[in-house]
Design a protein around this motif. Sequence first.
Motif, mmCIF file in Angstrom:
data_model
loop_
_atom_site.group_PDB
_atom_site.id
_atom_site.type_symbol
_atom_site.label_atom_id
_atom_site.label_comp_id
_atom_site.label_asym_id
_atom_site.label_seq_id
_atom_site.Cartn_x
_atom_site.Cartn_y
_atom_site.Cartn_z
ATOM 1 N N PHE A 125 33.284 37.021 46.066
ATOM 2 C CA PHE A 125 32.588 38.062 45.077
ATOM 3 C C PHE A 125 33.141 39.364 44.940
ATOM 4 O O PHE A 125 33.647 39.878 43.919
ATOM 5 N N TRP A 126 33.531 40.072 46.069
ATOM 6 C CA TRP A 126 33.889 41.573 46.172
ATOM 7 C C TRP A 126 35.460 41.437 45.879
ATOM 8 O O TRP A 126 35.742 42.340 45.020
ATOM 9 N N LEU A 185 35.549 41.132 42.068
ATOM 10 C CA LEU A 185 35.131 42.455 41.397
ATOM 11 C C LEU A 185 36.275 43.609 41.519
ATOM 12 O O LEU A 185 36.416 44.263 40.640
ATOM 13 N N GLU A 194 39.131 42.842 39.277
ATOM 14 C CA GLU A 194 38.901 43.157 38.043
ATOM 15 C C GLU A 194 38.932 44.555 37.843
ATOM 16 O O GLU A 194 39.745 45.034 36.807
ATOM 17 N N TYR A 215 42.309 39.085 32.556
ATOM 18 C CA TYR A 215 41.120 39.286 33.622
ATOM 19 C C TYR A 215 40.847 37.741 34.574
ATOM 20 O O TYR A 215 40.652 37.940 35.632
ATOM 21 N N GLY A 240 41.503 37.674 38.441
ATOM 22 C CA GLY A 240 40.397 37.617 39.321
ATOM 23 C C GLY A 240 40.561 36.468 40.326
ATOM 24 O O GLY A 240 40.184 36.426 41.383
#
Length: 68
Positions: free
Chosen positions: A12-13, A16, A19, A35, A39
Amino acid sequence: MKWLIQNVIVAFWAFLLGEVLTYITAQLEGVQPQYLFDGIFAIIVGLIAVNFISFITGHANPHRQKNN
């Protein structure tokens, strides 16, 4: 289960932060950002890095290893 939760949080991090880095780099260079690709690439690099560091540090101290 602990290992799975840790990897989900890292993914998740990594996504993020990947991105955010993609947006900043695209704005500085004046190009169209990709993106999704960036990602996914950030997730892969983040998971490899975290698991490799965990493996190396786990084997650095032989006294903490379980005797089989």
